[in-house]
Design an enzyme around this catalytic site. Structure first.
Site, PDB file in Angstrom:
ATOM      1  N   PRO A   1      -2.412  50.310 -42.849  1.00  0.00           N
ATOM      2  CA  PRO A   1      -2.632  51.021 -44.116  1.00  0.00           C
ATOM      3  C   PRO A   1      -1.459  51.934 -44.467  1.00  0.00           C
ATOM      4  CG  PRO A   1      -4.069  51.878 -42.383  1.00  0.00           C
ATOM      5  CD  PRO A   1      -3.407  50.669 -41.830  1.00  0.00           C
TER       6      PRO A   1
ATOM      7  N   GLU B   1      -6.636  52.887 -33.334  1.00  0.00           N
ATOM      8  CA  GLU B   1      -5.776  53.742 -34.181  1.00  0.00           C
ATOM      9  C   GLU B   1      -4.447  53.048 -34.510  1.00  0.00           C
ATOM     10  OE1 GLU B   1      -6.703  56.490 -35.714  1.00  0.00           O
ATOM     11  OE2 GLU B   1      -8.639  56.117 -34.784  1.00  0.00           O
TER      12      GLU B   1
ATOM     13  N   ARG C   1      -0.804  29.621 -50.365  1.00  0.00           N
ATOM     14  CA  ARG C   1      -1.003  28.933 -51.646  1.00  0.00           C
ATOM     15  C   ARG C   1       0.283  28.852 -52.471  1.00  0.00           C
ATOM     16  NH1 ARG C   1      -2.206  31.882 -56.102  1.00  0.00           N
ATOM     17  NH2 ARG C   1      -3.641  30.374 -56.993  1.00  0.00           N
TER      18      ARG C   1
ATOM     19  N   ASP D   1      -0.796  32.415 -62.933  1.00  0.00           N
ATOM     20  CA  ASP D   1      -1.612  33.419 -62.251  1.00  0.00           C
ATOM     21  C   ASP D   1      -1.286  34.838 -62.700  1.00  0.00           C
ATOM     22  OD1 ASP D   1      -3.155  31.860 -60.610  1.00  0.00           O
ATOM     23  OD2 ASP D   1      -1.756  31.923 -58.920  1.00  0.00           O
TER      24      ASP D   1
HETATM   25  C1  LIG Z   1      -8.578  51.706 -38.141  1.00  0.00           C
HETATM   26  S1  LIG Z   1      -7.049  51.015 -38.603  1.00  0.00           S
HETATM   27  C2  LIG Z   1      -5.920  52.246 -38.067  1.00  0.00           C
HETATM   28  C3  LIG Z   1      -5.620  53.209 -39.140  1.00  0.00           C
HETATM   29  C4  LIG Z   1      -4.587  54.234 -38.760  1.00  0.00           C
HETATM   30  N1  LIG Z   1      -5.156  55.236 -37.923  1.00  0.00           N
HETATM   31  C5  LIG Z   1      -4.051  54.869 -40.026  1.00  0.00           C
HETATM   32  O1  LIG Z   1      -4.732  55.734 -40.561  1.00  0.00           O
HETATM   33  O2  LIG Z   1      -2.971  54.460 -40.515  1.00  0.00           O
HETATM   34  C6  LIG Z   1      -6.839  49.738 -37.442  1.00  0.00           C
HETATM   35  C7  LIG Z   1      -5.948  48.597 -37.885  1.00  0.00           C
HETATM   36  O3  LIG Z   1      -6.489  48.011 -39.053  1.00  0.00           O
HETATM   37  C8  LIG Z   1      -5.444  47.434 -39.813  1.00  0.00           C
HETATM   38  N2  LIG Z   1      -5.557  47.950 -41.188  1.00  0.00           N
HETATM   39  C9  LIG Z   1      -6.454  48.872 -41.616  1.00  0.00           C
HETATM   40  N3  LIG Z   1      -6.335  49.101 -42.924  1.00  0.00           N
HETATM   41  C10 LIG Z   1      -5.349  48.295 -43.366  1.00  0.00           C
HETATM   42  C11 LIG Z   1      -4.741  48.084 -44.637  1.00  0.00           C
HETATM   43  N4  LIG Z   1      -5.144  48.754 -45.717  1.00  0.00           N
HETATM   44  N5  LIG Z   1      -3.741  47.182 -44.728  1.00  0.00           N
HETATM   45  C12 LIG Z   1      -3.320  46.514 -43.635  1.00  0.00           C
HETATM   46  N6  LIG Z   1      -3.856  46.678 -42.405  1.00  0.00           N
HETATM   47  C13 LIG Z   1      -4.844  47.553 -42.256  1.00  0.00           C
HETATM   48  C14 LIG Z   1      -4.139  47.783 -39.131  1.00  0.00           C
HETATM   49  O4  LIG Z   1      -3.764  46.671 -38.344  1.00  0.00           O
HETATM   50  C15 LIG Z   1      -4.534  48.957 -38.256  1.00  0.00           C
HETATM   51  O5  LIG Z   1      -3.714  49.057 -37.123  1.00  0.00           O
END
Ligand SMILES: C[S@@+](CC[C@H](N)C(=O)[O-])C[C@H]1O[C@@H](n2cnc3c(N)ncnc32)[C@H](O)[C@@H]1O
Length: 283
Positions: A89, A116, A154, A169
């Site tokens: 994220p 995390e 795709r 698209d």
């Molecule tokens: C609970 S999340 C960890 C969030 C992290 N503590 C932070 O706040 O940045 C666990 C995993 O979910 C994935 N993830 C969660 N949200 C995501 C998003 N919006 N885009 C891409 N990957 C995501 C990532 O691989 C991340 O390491």
């Protein structure tokens, strides 16, 4: 294209065996391999995580299994260099143009974090891209990987039967796509816009462009600032804004800058349709 996905939940990636991506794989247009990160652990509990340095809640994925997994996978094809993607994220936003860029690569490796996230050192050592699929937090990188793999696949040559559908698209020309319709011509008292049944292809193309502009103006006005608009486009944008304001008291609108300014003030919404719009979505 080859795609490798490393995860502690390989079954989570099973949707990649279905529908469009699954068919692409069965036609050898994409080769997708899923790997269980725990295969690169050496303790009886197959541990992949540990508590975070500095304290705090949750667990962090340890660097050693990730490094071992990536070394091993990369070594399987020394003639190529993969692009390593870490979904997070905290990454750069994933967009259609990002998908197009990844679709140009011949090998992608996705590293699905959990807890995390993955230890920052192994991310620094391996990741070419850290990508977010949106401003929300998922439990793991698997769903984000599914999203990205589908968006990328795709775009690969031969995957989508009618390649023209990709060209039209949303985002392909910087705009959202307008509404689409099929038979019956009238459903529950709602008619398909007459123009779409006219056979006048130039008029239909113009109508579609206008619908795309109206929808983009209402829902994602910031996109309009990133593309070239003709005078005719600007007139559509201006009339959309005026209609959204009830044709009312605001000063005349002269261009996209005004659209964005008004949108930023939070005063434009999915408001009333501009007059002459035949779409049910605009009424
Ligand atoms: C609970 S999340 C960890 C969030 C992290 N503590 C932070 O706040 O940045 C666990 C995993 O979910 C994935 N993830 C969660 N949200 C995501 C998003 N919006 N885009 C891409 N990957 C995501 C990532 O691989 C991340 O390491």
């Amino acid at each position: 294209m080859r795609i490798d996905v490393v995860t502690i939940f390989p079954d989570y990636l099973r949707p990649l065996e279905l529908a469009l991506v699954g068919r692409a794989a069965s036609r050898d247009l994409v080769d997708i391999q899923t790997h269980d990160l725990r295969a690169w652990t050496h303790d009886v509990h197959r541990t992949v995580d540990d508590s975070p340095y500095g304290g705090g809640p949750g667990m962090v994925m340890r660097p050693e299994p990730w490094d071992a997994a990536l070394r091993d996978i990369v070594a399987r094809d020394p003639s190529r260099r993969p692009r390593v993607v870490v979904p997070t994220p905290a990454g750069v936003p994933f967009t259609q143009s990002y998908a197009a860029e990844l679709a140009e690569q011949d090998w992608l490796i996705f590293c699905c974090g959990r807890y995390e996230g993955i230890d920052g050192r192994v991310v620094d050592a391996w990741a070419d891209d850290e990508i977010s699929i949106g401003d929300y937090v998922l439990a793991g990188g698997e769903v984000a990987t599914l999203v990205m793999v589908e968006a990328v696949t795709r775009l690969l040559p031969g995957v989508v039967g009618n390649a023209e559908s990709i060209i039209d698209d949303s985002f392909a020309h910087g705009l959202l796509e307008g509404p689409v319709y099929t038979r019956p011509p009238v459903w529950e008292g709602r008619a398909v816009p007459e123009i779409l049944r006219s056979g006048d292809h130039a008029a239909i193309a113009r109508w579609r462009r206008e619908e795309a502009l109206r929808r983009t103006c209402r829902r994602r006005p910031e996109l309009l600032d990133r593309i070239e608009l003709s005078d005719a486009d600007r007139a559509v944008v201006a009339s959309t804004i005026v209609a959204a304001h009830g044709g009312g008291d605001d000063p005349p609108v002269t261009g996209v800058e005004d659209a964005v300014t008004i949108a930023e003030r939070g005063t434009i919404g999915d408001g009333p349709a501009p007059s002459g719009c035949a779409s049910s979505h605009c009424s």
